[in-house]
Design a protein around this motif. Sequence first.
Motif, short mmCIF file in Angstrom:
data_model
loop_
_atom_site.label_atom_id
_atom_site.label_comp_id
_atom_site.label_asym_id
_atom_site.label_seq_id
_atom_site.Cartn_x
_atom_site.Cartn_y
_atom_site.Cartn_z
N SER A 16 0.83 -1.20 0.00
CA SER A 16 0.00 0.00 0.00
C SER A 16 0.87 1.25 0.00
O SER A 16 2.00 1.23 0.49
CB SER A 16 -0.91 0.03 1.24
OG SER A 16 -1.79 -1.06 1.25
N ARG A 18 0.14 5.78 0.27
CA ARG A 18 -0.78 6.92 0.31
C ARG A 18 -0.07 8.12 -0.27
O ARG A 18 1.01 8.50 0.20
CB ARG A 18 -1.25 7.22 1.73
CG ARG A 18 -2.35 8.27 1.75
CD ARG A 18 -2.92 8.53 3.12
NE ARG A 18 -2.11 9.42 3.91
CZ ARG A 18 -2.57 10.24 4.85
NH1 ARG A 18 -3.87 10.26 5.11
NH2 ARG A 18 -1.76 11.00 5.55
N PHE A 67 -8.47 1.61 -4.57
CA PHE A 67 -8.01 2.99 -4.38
C PHE A 67 -9.11 3.81 -3.70
O PHE A 67 -10.29 3.62 -3.97
CB PHE A 67 -7.67 3.63 -5.71
CG PHE A 67 -6.39 3.14 -6.35
CD1 PHE A 67 -5.81 1.94 -5.96
CD2 PHE A 67 -5.79 3.88 -7.35
CE1 PHE A 67 -4.64 1.49 -6.55
CE2 PHE A 67 -4.62 3.44 -7.96
CZ PHE A 67 -4.04 2.24 -7.55
N THR A 68 -8.69 4.72 -2.84
CA THR A 68 -9.63 5.62 -2.16
C THR A 68 -9.10 7.04 -2.21
O THR A 68 -7.97 7.31 -1.80
CB THR A 68 -9.83 5.21 -0.70
OG1 THR A 68 -10.30 3.86 -0.64
CG2 THR A 68 -10.86 6.12 -0.03
N SER A 70 -9.54 11.03 -1.03
CA SER A 70 -10.11 11.81 0.08
C SER A 70 -9.44 13.18 0.09
O SER A 70 -8.48 13.42 -0.65
CB SER A 70 -9.90 11.10 1.42
OG SER A 70 -8.51 10.95 1.69
N TYR A 79 -5.72 13.30 -0.94
CA TYR A 79 -4.99 12.04 -0.75
C TYR A 79 -5.48 10.97 -1.72
O TYR A 79 -6.63 10.98 -2.15
CB TYR A 79 -5.16 11.52 0.67
CG TYR A 79 -4.74 12.50 1.74
CD1 TYR A 79 -5.68 13.35 2.34
CD2 TYR A 79 -3.42 12.57 2.17
CE1 TYR A 79 -5.31 14.25 3.31
CE2 TYR A 79 -3.04 13.48 3.16
CZ TYR A 79 -3.99 14.31 3.72
OH TYR A 79 -3.62 15.20 4.69
N GLN A 81 -5.24 6.87 -1.38
CA GLN A 81 -4.84 5.65 -0.70
C GLN A 81 -4.90 4.50 -1.70
O GLN A 81 -5.96 4.26 -2.28
CB GLN A 81 -5.75 5.37 0.50
CG GLN A 81 -5.44 4.08 1.23
CD GLN A 81 -4.12 4.11 1.95
OE1 GLN A 81 -3.78 5.11 2.58
NE2 GLN A 81 -3.35 3.03 1.86
N MET A 82 -3.79 3.82 -1.88
CA MET A 82 -3.71 2.74 -2.85
C MET A 82 -3.37 1.44 -2.12
O MET A 82 -2.33 1.36 -1.46
CB MET A 82 -2.65 3.04 -3.90
CG MET A 82 -2.86 4.37 -4.61
SD MET A 82 -1.67 4.68 -5.93
CE MET A 82 -0.16 4.86 -4.96
N ASN A 83 -4.24 0.47 -2.22
CA ASN A 83 -4.04 -0.82 -1.56
C ASN A 83 -3.96 -1.94 -2.59
O ASN A 83 -4.35 -1.78 -3.74
CB ASN A 83 -5.20 -1.10 -0.61
CG ASN A 83 -5.31 -0.08 0.50
OD1 ASN A 83 -4.31 0.48 0.96
ND2 ASN A 83 -6.53 0.20 0.95
#
Length: 121
Positions: A16, A18, A67-68, A70, A79, A81-83
């Motif tokens: 992950s 960010r 991916f999220t 925010s 941001y 966030q990549m998982n």
Amino acid sequence: VQLQASGGGLVQVGGSLRLPCAASGRTFSQHAMGWFRQAPGKEREFVASISWNGDNTYYADSLKGRFTISRDNAKNTMYLQMNSLKPEDTAVYYCAAEPTWTGVKYEYDYWGQGSQVTVSS
């Protein structure tokens, strides 16, 4: 006016990261923002976007669930966030702000310099 993307680097498959995108010289709290990426030899592609207040988010279909996007308007920062990262996520990631509808697609007025993400297998 500057958008600064950071947080990229080398990560193993399944890892992950960010990415923050910090804005300076101007506040973007009243505008939508987005993330794009460009892999070697490929065109830049849309990753995700977020409305001015964060209530609405949009993702490329292939990235939903991993991916999220925010934002924190108090910090003038967005941001990503990549998982569960995959080798095909390797690209330079760009943040952008203030999209304008051209009648065909959205064009963003401000762009950051990009942050390299490399996913190794």
